[in-house]
Structures are given as C-alpha cells and as structure tokens.
Write a protein that holds these residues in place. Structure first.
Motif, PDB file in Angstrom:
ATOM      1  N   GLU A  30      -4.814 -10.306   3.732  1.00  0.00           N
ATOM      2  CA  GLU A  30      -5.536  -9.065   3.648  1.00  0.00           C
ATOM      3  C   GLU A  30      -4.694  -7.750   3.272  1.00  0.00           C
ATOM      4  O   GLU A  30      -5.248  -7.013   2.439  1.00  0.00           O
ATOM      5  N   THR A  31      -3.536  -7.974   3.651  1.00  0.00           N
ATOM      6  CA  THR A  31      -2.700  -6.783   3.272  1.00  0.00           C
ATOM      7  C   THR A  31      -2.599  -6.744   1.602  1.00  0.00           C
ATOM      8  O   THR A  31      -2.606  -5.646   0.910  1.00  0.00           O
ATOM      9  N   ALA A  32      -2.288  -7.930   1.006  1.00  0.00           N
ATOM     10  CA  ALA A  32      -2.024  -8.097  -0.422  1.00  0.00           C
ATOM     11  C   ALA A  32      -3.177  -7.634  -1.286  1.00  0.00           C
ATOM     12  O   ALA A  32      -3.093  -7.052  -2.272  1.00  0.00           O
ATOM     13  N   ILE A  33      -4.546  -7.992  -0.439  1.00  0.00           N
ATOM     14  CA  ILE A  33      -5.612  -7.671  -1.447  1.00  0.00           C
ATOM     15  C   ILE A  33      -6.303  -6.120  -0.962  1.00  0.00           C
ATOM     16  O   ILE A  33      -7.247  -5.825  -1.720  1.00  0.00           O
ATOM     17  N   HIS A  34      -5.820  -5.548  -0.076  1.00  0.00           N
ATOM     18  CA  HIS A  34      -6.297  -4.294   0.342  1.00  0.00           C
ATOM     19  C   HIS A  34      -6.151  -3.205  -0.706  1.00  0.00           C
ATOM     20  O   HIS A  34      -5.163  -3.003  -1.435  1.00  0.00           O
ATOM     21  N   GLU A  35      -7.234  -2.383  -0.989  1.00  0.00           N
ATOM     22  CA  GLU A  35      -7.352  -1.399  -1.933  1.00  0.00           C
ATOM     23  C   GLU A  35      -6.014  -0.385  -1.888  1.00  0.00           C
ATOM     24  O   GLU A  35      -5.720   0.140  -2.925  1.00  0.00           O
ATOM     25  N   GLU A  36      -5.766  -0.032  -0.487  1.00  0.00           N
ATOM     26  CA  GLU A  36      -4.393   0.903  -0.433  1.00  0.00           C
ATOM     27  C   GLU A  36      -3.231   0.323  -1.082  1.00  0.00           C
ATOM     28  O   GLU A  36      -2.148   1.246  -1.203  1.00  0.00           O
ATOM     29  N   ASN A  37      -3.178  -1.028  -1.216  1.00  0.00           N
ATOM     30  CA  ASN A  37      -2.055  -1.502  -1.695  1.00  0.00           C
ATOM     31  C   ASN A  37      -1.959  -1.875  -2.991  1.00  0.00           C
ATOM     32  O   ASN A  37      -1.091  -2.627  -3.641  1.00  0.00           O
ATOM     33  N   ILE A  38      -2.776  -1.528  -3.670  1.00  0.00           N
ATOM     34  CA  ILE A  38      -2.832  -1.831  -5.334  1.00  0.00           C
ATOM     35  C   ILE A  38      -1.720  -0.844  -6.021  1.00  0.00           C
ATOM     36  O   ILE A  38      -1.631   0.421  -5.626  1.00  0.00           O
ATOM     37  N   ALA A  39      -1.009  -1.531  -6.794  1.00  0.00           N
ATOM     38  CA  ALA A  39       0.280  -0.905  -7.339  1.00  0.00           C
ATOM     39  C   ALA A  39      -0.204   0.174  -8.276  1.00  0.00           C
ATOM     40  O   ALA A  39      -1.028   0.175  -9.200  1.00  0.00           O
ATOM     41  N   GLU A  40       0.470   1.396  -8.081  1.00  0.00           N
ATOM     42  CA  GLU A  40       0.221   2.580  -8.911  1.00  0.00           C
ATOM     43  C   GLU A  40       1.179   2.700 -10.046  1.00  0.00           C
ATOM     44  O   GLU A  40       1.081   3.380 -10.974  1.00  0.00           O
ATOM     45  N   ASN A  41       2.490   2.022  -9.856  1.00  0.00           N
ATOM     46  CA  ASN A  41       3.581   2.064 -10.784  1.00  0.00           C
ATOM     47  C   ASN A  41       4.328   0.822 -10.774  1.00  0.00           C
ATOM     48  O   ASN A  41       4.271   0.131  -9.640  1.00  0.00           O
ATOM     49  N   LYS A  42       5.336   0.589 -11.273  1.00  0.00           N
ATOM     50  CA  LYS A  42       5.986  -0.813 -11.302  1.00  0.00           C
ATOM     51  C   LYS A  42       6.961  -0.720 -10.031  1.00  0.00           C
ATOM     52  O   LYS A  42       7.457  -1.676  -9.966  1.00  0.00           O
ATOM     53  N   TYR A  43       7.094   0.410  -9.377  1.00  0.00           N
ATOM     54  CA  TYR A  43       7.901   0.291  -8.202  1.00  0.00           C
ATOM     55  C   TYR A  43       7.097   0.125  -6.900  1.00  0.00           C
ATOM     56  O   TYR A  43       7.696   0.117  -5.795  1.00  0.00           O
ATOM     57  N   ASP A  44       5.829   0.279  -6.917  1.00  0.00           N
ATOM     58  CA  ASP A  44       5.057  -0.024  -6.040  1.00  0.00           C
ATOM     59  C   ASP A  44       4.748  -1.427  -5.529  1.00  0.00           C
ATOM     60  O   ASP A  44       3.816  -2.065  -6.378  1.00  0.00           O
ATOM     61  N   THR A  45       5.518  -2.071  -4.852  1.00  0.00           N
ATOM     62  CA  THR A  45       5.415  -3.547  -4.519  1.00  0.00           C
ATOM     63  C   THR A  45       4.879  -4.170  -3.386  1.00  0.00           C
ATOM     64  O   THR A  45       4.959  -5.222  -3.185  1.00  0.00           O
ATOM     65  N   LEU A  46       4.137  -3.165  -2.656  1.00  0.00           N
ATOM     66  CA  LEU A  46       3.830  -3.740  -1.172  1.00  0.00           C
ATOM     67  C   LEU A  46       2.818  -4.922  -1.478  1.00  0.00           C
ATOM     68  O   LEU A  46       2.863  -5.918  -0.751  1.00  0.00           O
ATOM     69  N   GLY A  47       1.942  -4.714  -2.171  1.00  0.00           N
ATOM     70  CA  GLY A  47       0.877  -5.702  -2.389  1.00  0.00           C
ATOM     71  C   GLY A  47       1.193  -6.975  -3.030  1.00  0.00           C
ATOM     72  O   GLY A  47       1.237  -8.224  -2.427  1.00  0.00           O
ATOM     73  N   LEU A  48       2.557  -6.810  -3.919  1.00  0.00           N
ATOM     74  CA  LEU A  48       2.934  -7.847  -4.326  1.00  0.00           C
ATOM     75  C   LEU A  48       3.939  -8.723  -3.159  1.00  0.00           C
ATOM     76  O   LEU A  48       4.034 -10.058  -3.240  1.00  0.00           O
ATOM     77  N   GLU A  49       4.710  -7.955  -2.591  1.00  0.00           N
ATOM     78  CA  GLU A  49       5.323  -8.392  -1.607  1.00  0.00           C
ATOM     79  C   GLU A  49       4.536  -9.219  -0.410  1.00  0.00           C
ATOM     80  O   GLU A  49       4.973 -10.384   0.129  1.00  0.00           O
ATOM     81  N   ALA A  50       3.483  -8.535  -0.235  1.00  0.00           N
ATOM     82  CA  ALA A  50       2.390  -9.253   0.916  1.00  0.00           C
ATOM     83  C   ALA A  50       1.818 -10.669   0.169  1.00  0.00           C
ATOM     84  O   ALA A  50       1.600 -11.319   0.914  1.00  0.00           O
ATOM     85  N   ALA A  51       1.645 -10.449  -1.141  1.00  0.00           N
ATOM     86  CA  ALA A  51       1.214 -11.646  -1.514  1.00  0.00           C
ATOM     87  C   ALA A  51       2.195 -12.872  -1.592  1.00  0.00           C
ATOM     88  O   ALA A  51       1.777 -13.918  -1.316  1.00  0.00           O
ATOM     89  N   TYR A  52       3.455 -12.685  -1.820  1.00  0.00           N
ATOM     90  CA  TYR A  52       4.417 -13.837  -1.767  1.00  0.00           C
ATOM     91  C   TYR A  52       4.466 -14.209  -0.277  1.00  0.00           C
ATOM     92  O   TYR A  52       4.603 -15.384   0.135  1.00  0.00           O
ATOM     93  N   LEU A  53       4.479 -13.295   0.737  1.00  0.00           N
ATOM     94  CA  LEU A  53       4.573 -13.467   2.293  1.00  0.00           C
ATOM     95  C   LEU A  53       3.244 -14.481   2.530  1.00  0.00           C
ATOM     96  O   LEU A  53       3.540 -15.498   3.225  1.00  0.00           O
ATOM     97  N   ALA A  54       2.094 -14.070   2.223  1.00  0.00           N
ATOM     98  CA  ALA A  54       0.879 -14.998   2.317  1.00  0.00           C
ATOM     99  C   ALA A  54       1.128 -16.392   1.870  1.00  0.00           C
ATOM    100  O   ALA A  54       0.663 -17.378   2.364  1.00  0.00           O
ATOM    101  N   THR A  55       1.491 -16.572   0.414  1.00  0.00           N
ATOM    102  CA  THR A  55       1.836 -17.755   0.038  1.00  0.00           C
ATOM    103  C   THR A  55       2.922 -18.758   0.826  1.00  0.00           C
ATOM    104  O   THR A  55       2.676 -19.809   1.043  1.00  0.00           O
ATOM    105  N   GLY A  56       4.055 -17.891   1.212  1.00  0.00           N
ATOM    106  CA  GLY A  56       5.004 -18.387   2.133  1.00  0.00           C
ATOM    107  C   GLY A  56       4.374 -19.091   3.293  1.00  0.00           C
ATOM    108  O   GLY A  56       4.618 -20.000   3.980  1.00  0.00           O
ATOM    109  N   GLN A  57       3.499 -18.245   4.111  1.00  0.00           N
ATOM    110  CA  GLN A  57       2.768 -18.546   5.433  1.00  0.00           C
ATOM    111  C   GLN A  57       1.908 -19.692   5.099  1.00  0.00           C
ATOM    112  O   GLN A  57       1.757 -20.670   5.860  1.00  0.00           O
ATOM    113  N   ALA A  58       1.183 -19.710   4.060  1.00  0.00           N
ATOM    114  CA  ALA A  58       0.122 -20.625   3.495  1.00  0.00           C
ATOM    115  C   ALA A  58       0.846 -22.097   3.530  1.00  0.00           C
ATOM    116  O   ALA A  58       0.453 -23.192   3.855  1.00  0.00           O
ATOM    117  N   ARG A  59       2.190 -22.286   2.903  1.00  0.00           N
ATOM    118  CA  ARG A  59       2.988 -23.195   2.649  1.00  0.00           C
ATOM    119  C   ARG A  59       3.485 -23.658   4.111  1.00  0.00           C
ATOM    120  O   ARG A  59       3.411 -24.874   4.215  1.00  0.00           O
TER     121      ARG A  59
END
Length: 160
Positions: A30-59
């Motif tokens: 949910e954090t990874a896909i939330h609209e507030e976490n869409i990257a605005e520049n290459k340094y904005d990685t919160l959504g990407l980090e949450a996606a990695y975390l979601a993948t790890g938790q799913a594994r």
C-alpha cells in the motif's frame, strides 16, 4: 513431553508469523502504490523502497507457508535406538558445565523456542549444524559442533 503437542505449538507459532508477514507485505505494498509516494525525481525513492520491502515480506510469507506445509505433513515417530536420533526426536543434551537443553528435531527449524511447563525446548532442523551432528547418535554418545575457535561438545543424555 508430548511431541504432538510440541508440533501443534510450532504450527500455531508459524501461523502467527504468517499473519504478521502477510500484514507487513500488504502495508508495504500500500505504501509503494500510494499516490503521495510517486517519485518526483531520481532521488525520491520512498515508493521504490516500499516495493522492495513488500517483495521481501511476500517472500518471507511464502517461506512460512512452505514451513507450515512441511510441519503439517510431519509425523514424529517414537525413538528407535537401532537407528539413533532421527527427524522427530526430542533430545536432551548436556554440556561440560552440566547445563541441559531440550532439542526437538523438526523438518524445518528456524531456531524456534517453545516453553512446556518449566522446560524450554529449542526447535531445530536436521540441516542445522547441531541437527546434522545429532543424526544417528544414541544416548551416551558425544555430539560436537565447531564454534570458533573450538569445538562445542555435548553428551546425549536422553532421547524420546
């Protein structure tokens, strides 16, 4: 000590762990896909980090599901002295300082600790170093595992 009761405790603990892992995966997703976490520049990685975390938790949840399946299929048998310690054995080890520990050798361990009355039981798998070292041993035999820089030695006191 009843091995079927211990198995039930392992199953309950794994079910709790699975629930937590699934909740963590959902929250990270949910954090990874939330609209507030869409990257605005290459340094904005919160959504990407949450996606990695979601993948790890799913594994992690998948690994727990597999462990649950193996424990559900597992049928601990009575100890047979002619075969020595095998999967399903409940082993009491004693070290050089006369400290005893109870080990339940299961299909997968995860270093789970259970409490039965006043006794603590460590659940390990036969692929763990101590589990491998115990296989085939009998009461009175010595078990040793390498612990840098020496060997840790135990005597098999009892096997059920």
């Amino acid at each position: 000590m009843d091995k079927l009761w211990l198995q039930q405790q392992v199953l309950e603990r794994l079910a709790e762990d699975l629930l937590q892992a699934e909740q963590a995966a959902r929250a990270a997703h949910e954090t990874a896909i939330h609209e507030e976490n869409i990257a605005e520049n290459k340094y904005d990685t919160l959504g990407l980090e949450a996606a990695y975390l979601a993948t790890g938790q799913a594994r992690r949840a998948d690994a727990i599901r597999q462990a649950l399946a193996r424990w559900r299929q597992f049928c601990p048998r009575p100890y047979d002295a002619s075969q020595g310690i095998q999967l399903g054995a409940l082993v009491c080890l004693v070290d050089a300082d006369d400290r005893q520990q109870q080990i339940f050798l299961g299909p997968v361990g995860g270093s789970m600790k259970l409490v039965s009355g006043a006794e603590r039981v460590q659940v390990i798998s036969s692929t763990a170093p101590l589990g491998r070292a115990m296989l085939g041993k009998c009461e009175g035999d010595e078990v040793s595992i390498p612990v840098d820089p020496t060997q840790q030695r135990f005597e098999v006191l009892r096997v059920d």
